[in-house]
Motif scaffolding. Structure first.
Motif, PDB file in Angstrom:
ATOM      1  N   GLY A 437       0.788  -1.220   0.000  1.00  0.00           N
ATOM      2  CA  GLY A 437       0.000   0.000   0.000  1.00  0.00           C
ATOM      3  C   GLY A 437       0.823   1.275   0.000  1.00  0.00           C
ATOM      4  O   GLY A 437       0.327   2.329   0.381  1.00  0.00           O
ATOM      5  N   VAL A 438       2.065   1.219  -0.461  1.00  0.00           N
ATOM      6  CA  VAL A 438       2.939   2.390  -0.494  1.00  0.00           C
ATOM      7  C   VAL A 438       3.587   2.474  -1.872  1.00  0.00           C
ATOM      8  O   VAL A 438       4.025   1.453  -2.439  1.00  0.00           O
ATOM      9  CB  VAL A 438       4.025   2.315   0.588  1.00  0.00           C
ATOM     10  CG1 VAL A 438       5.007   3.474   0.463  1.00  0.00           C
ATOM     11  CG2 VAL A 438       3.394   2.321   1.971  1.00  0.00           C
ATOM     12  N   SER A 439       3.651   3.684  -2.411  1.00  0.00           N
ATOM     13  CA  SER A 439       4.338   3.939  -3.674  1.00  0.00           C
ATOM     14  C   SER A 439       5.668   4.608  -3.379  1.00  0.00           C
ATOM     15  O   SER A 439       5.709   5.655  -2.714  1.00  0.00           O
ATOM     16  CB  SER A 439       3.487   4.831  -4.585  1.00  0.00           C
ATOM     17  OG  SER A 439       2.267   4.200  -4.904  1.00  0.00           O
ATOM     18  N   LEU A 440       6.770   3.996  -3.867  1.00  0.00           N
ATOM     19  CA  LEU A 440       8.110   4.510  -3.620  1.00  0.00           C
ATOM     20  C   LEU A 440       8.727   4.916  -4.945  1.00  0.00           C
ATOM     21  O   LEU A 440       9.012   4.062  -5.803  1.00  0.00           O
ATOM     22  CB  LEU A 440       8.975   3.457  -2.927  1.00  0.00           C
ATOM     23  CG  LEU A 440      10.343   3.916  -2.430  1.00  0.00           C
ATOM     24  CD1 LEU A 440      10.177   4.977  -1.352  1.00  0.00           C
ATOM     25  CD2 LEU A 440      11.149   2.741  -1.897  1.00  0.00           C
ATOM     26  N   ILE A 441       8.911   6.219  -5.123  1.00  0.00           N
ATOM     27  CA  ILE A 441       9.489   6.760  -6.360  1.00  0.00           C
ATOM     28  C   ILE A 441      10.951   7.069  -6.084  1.00  0.00           C
ATOM     29  O   ILE A 441      11.271   7.836  -5.150  1.00  0.00           O
ATOM     30  CB  ILE A 441       8.738   8.024  -6.809  1.00  0.00           C
ATOM     31  CG1 ILE A 441       7.242   7.733  -6.972  1.00  0.00           C
ATOM     32  CG2 ILE A 441       9.331   8.555  -8.108  1.00  0.00           C
ATOM     33  CD1 ILE A 441       6.407   8.960  -7.253  1.00  0.00           C
ATOM     34  N   ARG A 442      11.858   6.495  -6.895  1.00  0.00           N
ATOM     35  CA  ARG A 442      13.296   6.716  -6.743  1.00  0.00           C
ATOM     36  C   ARG A 442      13.789   7.613  -7.871  1.00  0.00           C
ATOM     37  O   ARG A 442      13.519   7.343  -9.050  1.00  0.00           O
ATOM     38  CB  ARG A 442      14.062   5.400  -6.753  1.00  0.00           C
ATOM     39  CG  ARG A 442      13.845   4.556  -5.505  1.00  0.00           C
ATOM     40  CD  ARG A 442      14.825   3.390  -5.477  1.00  0.00           C
ATOM     41  NE  ARG A 442      14.659   2.595  -4.262  1.00  0.00           N
ATOM     42  CZ  ARG A 442      13.858   1.540  -4.164  1.00  0.00           C
ATOM     43  NH1 ARG A 442      13.154   1.146  -5.232  1.00  0.00           N
ATOM     44  NH2 ARG A 442      13.755   0.872  -3.032  1.00  0.00           N
TER      45      ARG A 442
END
Length: 517
Positions: A437-442
């Motif tokens: 349930g988390v979006s991680l943008i690198r």
């Protein structure tokens, strides 16, 4: 006809004869004055017995505690003194009884007997041997029954109380029983008046109290001086530094120079010095924020007018019919709208009033491409390496996400273009990872990395700009916007090979195909 009551004079409210005029009003200040005087007296009395200064309290408590320690050993000392005094009388009487054994027929005259009893300080001496009790020296018959003290029992609770009974009692006779030392037998028994013992105890008690007072004063003074040098004076230095800093935080002389001690005082000094430095930096930042807000407030109106003129000009250009102009117009309009919003948002940031995000589900790939275009990424210079599927989506405020991405991509482009010995070319890779349930943008660049001197304050306003002409607001604004979404912006790693920032956003919408344009 006129009303008679209207023309009648109004009589004033006159108090009755004998009533004291203004008595309640006069009595109230008098009562308040008496209460204030009573409070002042009680305050002065409390200050007299319990002063407000830490040094005075420390001195009083030290003297009291040392005096209390001396009083605790007082009963044992007096009991030992009384036991020694009685034992001395028993030994003197035992030696006097030896004169009876040396006399012819073991009988002495009354005169010699009285002299021996007077020299020993007793009125009778008896010795028991082999179960037979023998009266060696006898004085006149006594009308009072003596109380018993058996020295063979050793020290007990009763022996600790006995000296005080002797001091408080009247003239009495004491019967003492002890083991013999100079002769054989079961015990030696004497009867003596306790008046001389009481006088000796009184003198001994006075000496003990005098010695205890002197020791309390000397020990209290030494402990006071030691603690005053080790604790009170350093605390006074810390307190004065805090007071001067509160009065004028910009005064560098108000700072505290740590003494380098390794105890709690040294740690308190070091922490106070760091806190004052941090507060000065925070006050400087707030001053710059206030100046920035004031400046933006002044130029915001003129900037809006200029941008409105530019929007009108863009609308006229859109009517030219040129296909290239029509293709570039949406980008120009978006840039103008974002310029107006940016001026307003910078003003809002200076006032610490960032708007709450309006969440929406949007495709990430086109949002990154639009941000890269506004950040100045080009295929010929610093290019965008997009590693995001076209159908990937995130939950965010479109405008705030655009600002975050533009700030991060622009910082990466400036770091790559400005590296020493570089050619101004490189790449910034943007990827997405969604889990739990988390979006991680690198956002990873191949620049020189974040300088070590700005690492500690990377996300603080005006403190982390490593680019000439930069205000140091980009990362601070981006992190605040990310935290407003319920996420965060962090530096995952940095070094000579580049830096990686991670933008965490709550929510992981399922991928969906983009509608056809």
């Amino acid at each position: 006809m006129a009303d008679a009551s209207a023309s009648a004079p109004i009589e004033p409210n006159v108090p009755e004869a004998g009533a004291p005029q203004g008595a309640p009003e006069a009595a109230a200040p008098a009562r308040r004055t008496d209460q204030t005087a009573g409070q002042d007296f009680r305050r002065r009395a409390r200050r007299l017995f319990w002063p407000g200064g830490l040094s005075s309290r420390l001195l009083i408590l030290t003297i009291l505690f040392v005096a209390l320690a001396g009083l605790l050993i007082l009963p044992s000392s007096m009991a030992q003194f009384e036991e020694r005094w009685l034992e001395d009388r028993v030994r003197a009487a035992e030696l006097a009884s030896l004169a009876v054994d040396a006399a012819p027929n073991q009988v002495v005259s009354d005169k010699l007997s009285n002299q021996l009893l007077e020299g020993a300080g007793v009125v009778s001496v008896a010795v028991q041997s082999d179960g037979v009790r023998r009266l060696m020296l006898a004085g006149p018959r006594m009308n009072r029954t003596p109380y018993l003290v058996d020295l063979r029992r050793g020290e007990s609770l009763d022996s600790l109380v006995a000296p005080f009974r002797t001091l408080l009692g009247g003239d009495r006779m004491v019967r003492v029983v002890d083991r013999p030392r100079f002769r054989s037998g079961d015990f030696v028994e004497i009867v003596a008046p306790d008046g001389p013992l009481r006088h000796e105890l009184q003198a001994y008690l006075l000496r003990l109290l005098a010695v205890a007072a002197i020791i309390s004063a000397v020990a209290g003074g030494l402990v006071y001086l030691s603690l005053n040098a080790l604790l009170v004076r350093p605390m006074q230095r810390i307190t004065k530094s805090m007071e001067r800093f509160r009065a004028d935080p910009e005064d560098l002389a108000a700072g505290l120079n740590p003494s380098g001690r390794r105890d709690e005082i040294g740690r308190a000094e070091a922490e106070l010095d760091r806190m004052q430095a941090d507060l000065r930096a925070a006050l400087n930042s707030r001053a710059r924020l206030a100046a920035l807000g004031e400046a933006v407030a002044k130029i915001n109106h003129d900037l809006r007018n200029m941008l409105t003129s530019a929007q009108i000009a863009s609308e006229r250009l859109a009517q030219s019919g040129d296909p290239k102009v029509a293709q570039a117009m949406p980008r120009l309009e978006r840039a103008l709208d974002r310029a107006v919003t940016l001026a307003s948002n910078v003003l809002a940031y200076g006032k610490s009033e960032e708007a709450a995000p309006s969440l929406d589900t949007l495709w990430l790939a086109p949002a990154v491409e639009a941000a890269a275009e506004d950040a100045g990424l080009t295929p010929e210079g610093v290019r965008l390496d997009l590693k995001i599927a076209p159908q990937a989506r995130v939950s965010a405020d479109p405008e705030q996400l655009h600002r975050i991405l533009v700030n991060l991509l622009r910082n990466g482009r400036q770091a790559i273009a400005g590296q020493e010995g570089g050619v101004g070319a490189g790449a910034i890779a943007v990827s997405l990872e969604q889990a739990n349930g988390v979006s991680l943008i690198r956002i990873a660049d191949d620049g020189p990395g974040v300088p070590e001197r700005v690492m500690a304050r990377l996300f603080q306003p005006f403190a982390a700009s490593a680019n000439p002409g930069g205000a140091g607001l980009g990362l601070a604004i981006s992190r605040e916007l990310a935290q407003g979404h319920g996420g965060d912006l962090t530096l995952a790693r940095t070094g000579p090979e580049g830096s990686v920032f991670e933008l965490k956003l709550p929510g992981a919408p399922p991928p969906a195909p983009r509608p056809a344009r």
